[in-house]
Enzyme design. Structure first.
Site, PDB file in Angstrom:
ATOM      1  N   CYS A  64      44.819 -29.361  38.176  1.00 12.35           N
ATOM      2  CA  CYS A  64      43.833 -29.385  39.255  1.00 12.35           C
ATOM      3  C   CYS A  64      43.971 -30.670  40.077  1.00 12.35           C
ATOM      4  CB  CYS A  64      42.421 -29.289  38.691  1.00 12.35           C
ATOM      5  SG  CYS A  64      41.138 -29.329  39.964  1.00 12.35           S
TER       6      CYS A  64
ATOM      7  N   ASN B 197      53.033 -19.147  36.549  1.00 15.43           N
ATOM      8  CA  ASN B 197      51.876 -18.978  37.419  1.00 15.43           C
ATOM      9  C   ASN B 197      52.267 -19.334  38.851  1.00 15.43           C
ATOM     10  OD1 ASN B 197      48.974 -20.944  38.122  1.00 15.43           O
ATOM     11  ND2 ASN B 197      49.116 -18.731  38.286  1.00 15.43           N
TER      12      ASN B 197
ATOM     13  N   ARG C 240      44.008 -15.801  41.981  1.00 14.93           N
ATOM     14  CA  ARG C 240      43.405 -15.299  43.214  1.00 14.93           C
ATOM     15  C   ARG C 240      43.629 -13.803  43.388  1.00 14.93           C
ATOM     16  NH1 ARG C 240      39.730 -19.067  44.135  1.00 14.93           N
ATOM     17  NH2 ARG C 240      40.636 -20.904  43.137  1.00 14.93           N
TER      18      ARG C 240
END
Length: 364
Positions: free
Chosen positions: A84, A204, A227
């Site tokens: 993140c 990912n 998403r």
């Protein structure tokens, strides 16, 4: 809702990142109502193996305590977020910034492994392929090596790496931009698979079709989709059919899923105080088409009415629970203008048999 759409155990559901301090100092595990806002464990039949709890931490001690408490709750998969890039996360010295300090990250992961020792809980690390100017295969290999070397005392099969195939820019790009602007580099991911043959890897980033899922599963141990699933939860149904071979007759029907989910929403609201504004959010991706747009507007009104204090609602015709309000809203739609995503059946090749044993993962 994703578990209702795909009840076959083919996918894992990830929580949003929770700071380890919430357990180590905030003692969130002692407050069931508060815990349920972040980790809806008791509402999932297979909550142990079916979800991955994602934590953030810059402290081995805090991470140890968080894992210790989560293992007590029955969680079988815990992930350390090292990907993140948000400013607030950087200020806490966790997330993607941890990639710049491999030894610190390795110490945190080791503490997590120690806390999980003796249980069936698997520990994993989710990271980028690079951060800022550190954008080379050598840098990523040193980062992963530090983790693997530090946790050698753990069974190798219990450590996993989830690689987002983009680097992260800690300055100049927002978290949203960091998900799209940095170029995808799947080859970097595959380099790590070749370098660490006994480590489990999940890929990912930018995976949004059945074909791309099947392609990555030929090499990696799994794929992660975030998403895509949020925007199209019925894509899980396509994966169940085309990757895992579930017949269309066994796939859940949209109306059944909707009815079960709104009842679940009522239960979460009544038992744990969960907000309808949060519980209603997955419904906005449930429908599509012209009538779907109209339904989304009606759902906004339904959520607002459900949030109205009971004393006020009793004076109106909306004294019913949220589930009844939503189903009434859906019932008003004409079937020819409203259809669920699952009704769109694409003609796609079935995955090869060697892919059927792989694990898909989806973020909440």
């Amino acid at each position: 809702m994703t578990r209702l759409i795909s009840p076959f155990g083919n996918h894992q559901l990830w929580t949003e990142m929770i700071h380890a301090n919430a357990f180590a100092r905030g003692h969130i595990h002692k407050d069931p109502r508060k815990l349920a806002q972040h980790v809806p464990l008791r509402e999932l039949n297979d909550f142990g193996s079916g979800i991955v709890v994602q934590i953030g931490s810059s402290s081995p001690d805090d991470a140890y305590e968080a894992v210790r408490q989560l293992v007590k709750l029955g969680v079988c998969n815990i992930n350390l977020n090292c990907g993140c890039p948000s400013r607030n996360v950087q200020m806490g010295s966790f997330g993607a910034v941890l990639m710049k300090t491999p030894q610190t990250t390795a110490n945190i992961v080791d503490a997590m492994c120690l806390a999980a020792r003796g249980s069936s809980c698997r520990i994993s690390v989710k990271c980028r392929i690079g951060v800022d100017e550190h954008d080379s295969a050598e840098f990523l290999q040193r980062f992963i090596s530090a983790i693997v070397e530090r946790t050698r005392h753990v069974d190798e099969s219990s450590i996993g790496i989830i690689l987002h195939a983009r680097k992260a820019w800690l300055q100049g790009l927002s978290p949203k931009e960091n998900r799209t602007i940095p170029e995808l580099n799947y080859e970097r991911v595959y380099e790590m698979l070749r370098a660490f043959k006994t480590t489990s890897f999940i890929v990912n980033g930018g995976i949004d079709s059945v074909e791309s899922v099947a392609k990555h599963l030929d090499t990696a141990d799994g794929v992660m989709m975030g998403r895509k699933i949020q925007e199209d939860p019925w894509f899980l149904s396509k994966l169940d059919h085309h990757i895992y071979g579930i017949s269309t007759e066994k796939l859940p029907r949209p109306l059944d899923v909707l009815q079960q989910y709104v009842r679940f929403a009522d239960q979460m609201h009544n038992d744990h105080g969960s907000r309808y504004s949060v519980l209603g959010r997955p419904l906005f991706a449930f429908f599509q088409g012209r009538k779907g747009r109209a339904l989304r507007a009606n759902l906004t009104q339904a959520i607002a009415k459900a949030k109205t204090p009971r004393s006020t609602r009793q004076k109106s015709r909306y004294s019913a629970p949220f589930s009844e309000i939503v189903l009434e809203t859906v019932e008003k739609a004409n079937a020819e203008h409203m259809y669920c995503r699952s009704s769109q059946r694409e003609t796609l090749p079935m995955a090869t048999s060697q892919s059927s044993g792989k694990q898909m993962t989806a973020c909440a």
